[in-house]
Scaffold this motif. Structure first.
Motif, PDB file in Angstrom:
ATOM      1  N   THR A  92       1.252  -0.966  -0.041  1.00  0.00           N
ATOM      2  CA  THR A  92       0.204  -0.073   0.134  1.00  0.00           C
ATOM      3  C   THR A  92       0.822   1.475   0.497  1.00  0.00           C
ATOM      4  O   THR A  92       1.581   1.653   1.037  1.00  0.00           O
ATOM      5  CB  THR A  92      -0.966  -0.144   0.512  1.00  0.00           C
ATOM      6  OG1 THR A  92      -1.456  -1.295   0.992  1.00  0.00           O
ATOM      7  CG2 THR A  92      -1.941   0.922   1.149  1.00  0.00           C
ATOM      8  N   HIS A  93       1.138   1.296  -1.589  1.00  0.00           N
ATOM      9  CA  HIS A  93       1.694   3.792  -1.425  1.00  0.00           C
ATOM     10  C   HIS A  93       1.039   4.034  -1.267  1.00  0.00           C
ATOM     11  O   HIS A  93      -0.033   4.168  -2.474  1.00  0.00           O
ATOM     12  CB  HIS A  93       2.074   3.117  -2.673  1.00  0.00           C
ATOM     13  CG  HIS A  93       3.796   3.966  -2.859  1.00  0.00           C
ATOM     14  ND1 HIS A  93       4.334   4.446  -1.669  1.00  0.00           N
ATOM     15  CD2 HIS A  93       3.588   5.009  -3.598  1.00  0.00           C
ATOM     16  CE1 HIS A  93       5.073   4.853  -2.212  1.00  0.00           C
ATOM     17  NE2 HIS A  93       4.697   6.398  -3.554  1.00  0.00           N
ATOM     18  N   ILE A  94       1.247   5.505  -0.479  1.00  0.00           N
ATOM     19  CA  ILE A  94      -0.109   5.970  -0.428  1.00  0.00           C
ATOM     20  C   ILE A  94       0.983   7.273  -0.529  1.00  0.00           C
ATOM     21  O   ILE A  94       1.208   7.665   0.260  1.00  0.00           O
ATOM     22  CB  ILE A  94      -1.318   6.496   1.183  1.00  0.00           C
ATOM     23  CG1 ILE A  94      -1.740   4.965   1.048  1.00  0.00           C
ATOM     24  CG2 ILE A  94      -1.415   7.281   1.082  1.00  0.00           C
ATOM     25  CD1 ILE A  94      -1.829   4.788   2.908  1.00  0.00           C
ATOM     26  N   THR A  95       0.188   7.795  -2.240  1.00  0.00           N
ATOM     27  CA  THR A  95       1.123   9.215  -2.780  1.00  0.00           C
ATOM     28  C   THR A  95       1.495  10.686  -1.598  1.00  0.00           C
ATOM     29  O   THR A  95       1.613  11.960  -1.945  1.00  0.00           O
ATOM     30  CB  THR A  95       1.156   9.088  -3.580  1.00  0.00           C
ATOM     31  OG1 THR A  95      -0.558   9.178  -4.067  1.00  0.00           O
ATOM     32  CG2 THR A  95       1.759   8.216  -4.560  1.00  0.00           C
ATOM     33  N   PHE A  96      -0.349  10.609  -1.099  1.00  0.00           N
ATOM     34  CA  PHE A  96      -1.054  12.019  -0.300  1.00  0.00           C
ATOM     35  C   PHE A  96      -1.155  11.800   0.961  1.00  0.00           C
ATOM     36  O   PHE A  96      -1.200  10.804   1.090  1.00  0.00           O
ATOM     37  CB  PHE A  96      -2.614  12.233  -1.611  1.00  0.00           C
ATOM     38  CG  PHE A  96      -2.894  12.741  -2.635  1.00  0.00           C
ATOM     39  CD1 PHE A  96      -2.908  13.112  -3.012  1.00  0.00           C
ATOM     40  CD2 PHE A  96      -2.509  11.657  -3.479  1.00  0.00           C
ATOM     41  CE1 PHE A  96      -2.826  13.692  -4.344  1.00  0.00           C
ATOM     42  CE2 PHE A  96      -2.809  11.558  -4.828  1.00  0.00           C
ATOM     43  CZ  PHE A  96      -2.510  13.093  -5.077  1.00  0.00           C
ATOM     44  N   THR A 144       2.665   9.912   4.713  1.00  0.00           N
ATOM     45  CA  THR A 144       3.784   9.595   3.808  1.00  0.00           C
ATOM     46  C   THR A 144       4.872   9.905   4.656  1.00  0.00           C
ATOM     47  O   THR A 144       5.772   9.763   3.828  1.00  0.00           O
ATOM     48  CB  THR A 144       3.771  10.611   2.930  1.00  0.00           C
ATOM     49  OG1 THR A 144       2.957  12.026   2.839  1.00  0.00           O
ATOM     50  CG2 THR A 144       2.806  10.966   1.462  1.00  0.00           C
TER      51      THR A 144
END
Lengths: 410, 364
Positions: A92-96, A144
């Motif tokens: 799970t890559h959350i960019t915001f 992040t």
């Protein structure tokens, strides 16, 4: 829609899933009872993640049926499914940069109507599970800016905030260090003890065998074994699924199930090799020879010797004597028989005493003898020179090496 | 059915706070402040022009004409200049700015790509082609509604095509969506060029005016034409702000909490297409508003769409009204299109973002 399976949290019937004509899951049938903690194991690409995503209603499968709490998930509204089953993804890559609590609160989404805002009860639920996963202290920290472990625990809190009876976790320990790795499994244990059901895709067989109440082994989109830890984690199953020679044993120190695996190599010449050791000197040698694929035998060993346990684990032929009695004629003859039969005999870096001096005598029957000499024989002699005489005689017609260089000789 | 309480979980029986975290409270002040700024900017932009009319008087004229102020008299001609010449143009700028910035913010959220904007999906190119066809057929002079309708049809057709092209097995991967957006954009651009070769002098001038983005000579008809679709779409988009927050976490993450991401994205795409087409048809192509305004707003108030969308709408209005003002006060006999000003400001900012991304910093 009822299924007639009243006690099952999940019922999967004849499930097929394919992408562009490539079959990812083939005819999966699985029933998981309430309160079970199922470990989904198998090599990479076996279909574990795909199966979890099908159960979680994320992938729309081609044929077959999945019922979660009697609901046919294909024909049930997304939000309703999300109130029954929650899924924690692998990557799970959350960019915001959302603050942790906002991410956890998304777990309340299935309970909210479009124009409804989160109530203080929703915040309370979110904080309860954040406290449980030890993440409440950074509720305002952007996800992040978190370490992989912190983020994973925040996402676990989110999954719990969804308050579903069925929890699916896909490799939950992938980015965790060992202290948190165990923690997630302990949480799951507590959850299933309270009537929830958990299905976890897991790579680490040791963790799986320690915490899961049931294991499902997959390979190439099929379930190849399903049952208790002991039923599933057999050397045969592991060898079929992972293509390795596997050994399953109880770790003597921890008392837990442990695994030794070795990638299968083909096309090598197999020799019959007999190992004379004792006092722990033979274990490493036996493992090495086993890995090369040779047919190994050993003797004579005494009960309680760690070499004997090693021989057990690798399932090789062994001559075992009675405790504290020295080597009687009967065992000596058996040992000589093995030695004569073997292409090669290895004499390990073992201590010599009155009890095992006959093993040294037996070595003279060897067709080819290799002597491992890591320490000078003088320092290992407890027979006032008696053993040394035999040793020197043996050494004249043997190859002498160290255990590190054994592979060169063979 | 939930057979489970805090004690059984081995947790201390502790009552957790249900209050909203402070990081949200602080940001609530941003919206009222920006609304106040918008009102000031609207009046200021109306006051400034070839004939300068004092700020206070401008405000009173506007208030009188919308029925909030009675019994006021003004210098002859000023009422007409303010209320029928300048004010509609400023309002159109505000509406277009709000529409484009909101569409941009929504697209960036739904595609999880901070570089997305209505231009990227071919929506603007579709609207452009529709407009050029209307001009080439000479239909533009027949009714004011022809060109916007053609633009809207073009925008919807373009976004629908992009959507269909990128759909794979019931799902829409972001990468294929953006790539097909670029491809469709290029194709529509080529089609536009073909149509342009067939048209003659006057029509080319009309097209040129349209394509550089112009807000001069916008009348109340233009305001009425834009106000309904833009405000309605923004209102509906605001209702989707929570869904957008969840989409930001990822498509599968969204589905895991019960959000039908494919359906939601379809709805959002239609709404942003209509908004963009409505904006584009009254103002021509104005680039970069949808990109830079949400960006700046996100830097100030964070990624939460429940605050980001309204703040972006107001921010877009302020930005475009100011850009329009700059375009009007630069001395130039033919007038400079507002689209040129936004591009001159927007392109360097876009490059700045790209360089920052390349350095491995957070581009958001």
């Amino acid at each position: 829609m009822t299924t007639g399976h009243k006690d099952y949290a999940v019922v999967i019937k004849n499930l097929d899933y394919s992408i562009d004509d490539v079959k990812i899951l083939k005819d999966i049938n699985l029933c998981v009872g309430r309160g079970e903690f199922v470990g989904l194991i198998g090599p990479n690409g076996a279909g574990k993640t795909t199966l979890l995503k099908c159960i979680g209603g994320i992938y729309s499968y081609n044929s077959g049926e999945i019922y979660v709490n009697h609901l046919n998930i294909k024909h049930t509204d997304c939000k309703k499914v999300a109130r029954e089953v929650s899924l924690m993804h692998q990557n799970t890559h959350i960019t915001f940069p959302f603050p942790a609590i906002d991410v956890v609160l998304t777990g309340r989404y299935p309970y909210l109507k479009r124009f409804e805002t989160e109530s203080s009860e929703d915040y309370r639920i979110a904080r309860k599970y954040m406290s449980y996963t030890d993440t409440l202290k950074f509720e305002s920290k952007p996800v992040t800016n978190m370490s992989g472990g912190e983020r994973q625990r925040v996402l676990f809190a989110k999954v719990l905030t969804q308050e579903t009876d069925l929890i699916l976790l896909d490799e939950p320990t992938a980015s965790l260090d060992i202290s948190h790795e165990e923690q997630i499994f302990k949480y799951c244990n507590e959850l299933v003890a309270n009537g929830k059901t958990a299905i976890v895709a897991v790579h680490d067989l040791k963790l799986a065998s320690r915490y899961c109440s049931r294991l499902v082994l997959m390979k190439d989109g099929e379930i190849i074994s399903d049952g208790s830890v002991e039923e599933v984690l057999t050397p045969e199953n592991l060898s079929v699924a992972y293509g390795v020679r596997a050994v399953v044993y109880k770790n003597r120190i921890t008392g837990l199930l442990d695994f030794y695996t070795h990638k299968l190599e083909h096309g090598k010449s197999r020799k019959k090799i007999h190992v004379i050791g004792g006092g722990g000197s033979a274990s490493g040698i036996i493992r090495q020879l086993f890995e090369y694929g040779h047919e190994v035998s050993t003797g004579v060993l005494f009960p309680g010797d760690s070499d004997l346990q090693c021989a057990d684990v690798f399932g090789i032929k062994t001559v075992v004597s009675e405790p504290f009695n020295g080597i009687s004629e009967q065992y000596f003859n058996k040992n000589v028989e093995y030695i004569k039969d073997a292409d090669l005999t290895v004499l390990c870096n073992m201590p010599f005493g009155i009890q095992n001096i006959k093993n040294l005598e037996a070595a003279s029957f060897a067709k080819n003898l290799v002597i491992i000499e890591d320490d000078p024989p003088m320092s290992r002699d407890y027979t006032c020179g008696q053993a040394l005489k035999i040793y020197e005689k043996l050494a004249q017609k043997a190859i002498i090496t160290t255990s590190a260089k054994l592979h060169e000789v063979i | 059915m939930k057979m489970y309480n805090q004690n059984e979980l081995g947790m201390k029986e502790e009552v957790f706070s249900g209050s909203k975290p402070k990081h949200n409270a602080k940001k609530k002040i941003v919206l009222p402040v920006m609304l106040a700024v918008l009102v000031l900017v609207l009046i200021l932009a109306t006051a400034i022009g070839a004939v300068y009319i004092p700020f206070g008087q401008t405000a009173r004229i506007i208030l009188k004409n919308i029925g909030l102020l009675k019994n006021a008299t003004f210098q002859e001609g000023h009422e007409e200049i303010i209320f029928y010449v300048r004010f509609p143009g400023v309002l159109v700028a505000a509406l277009v700015g709000a529409g484009l910035a909101t569409s941009g913010a929504v697209m960036q959220g739904m595609f999880r790509n901070p570089m997305a904007d209505p231009g990227i999906l071919g929506v603007s190119s579709g609207a452009g082609l529709g407009a050029v066809i209307a001009i080439a057929l000479g239909l533009n002079s027949k009714s004011m509604l022809i060109l916007p309708s053609f633009a809207a049809i073009g925008a919807l057709a373009a976004s629908y095509t992009v959507f269909r092209l990128s759909k794979r097995g019931g799902r829409i991967p972001v990468l294929t969506l953006v790539l097909s957006g670029i491809a469709v954009s290029m194709f529509l651009g080529a089609m536009t060029s073909i149509v342009l070769t067939t048209i003659h002098g006057d029509q080319i001038k009309e097209y040129l005016f349209w394509t550089t983005g112009g807000l001069t000579a916008r009348r109340w008809e233009h305001v009425l034409m834009a106000v309904i679709p833009i405000t309605a779409c923004i209102a509906i988009l605001l209702a989707y702000s929570r869904d957008l927050n969840i989409l930001l976490l990822g498509e599968e993450e969204a589905q895991a909490v019960g959000l039908n991401s494919t359906k939601t994205r379809k709805i959002l795409l239609v709404l942003t297409s209509i908004t963009t087409a409505a904006a584009v048809s009254v103002s021509g192509n104005i680039s970069f508003v949808g990109l830079i305004v949400p960006h700046i707003m996100r830097l100030i108030i964070g990624p939460d769409h429940r605050i980001l969308l309204p703040v972006s709408a107001v921010g877009g209005s302020i930005f475009l009204v100011v850009c329009d003002l700059i375009a009007r006060i630069i001395p130039n006999p033919r007038g400079i299109g507002v689209g040129i000003i936004t591009s001159v400001i927007g392109a360097p900012y876009f490059l700045f973002l790209l360089i920052r991304t390349r350095k491995g910093e957070d581009a958001i």
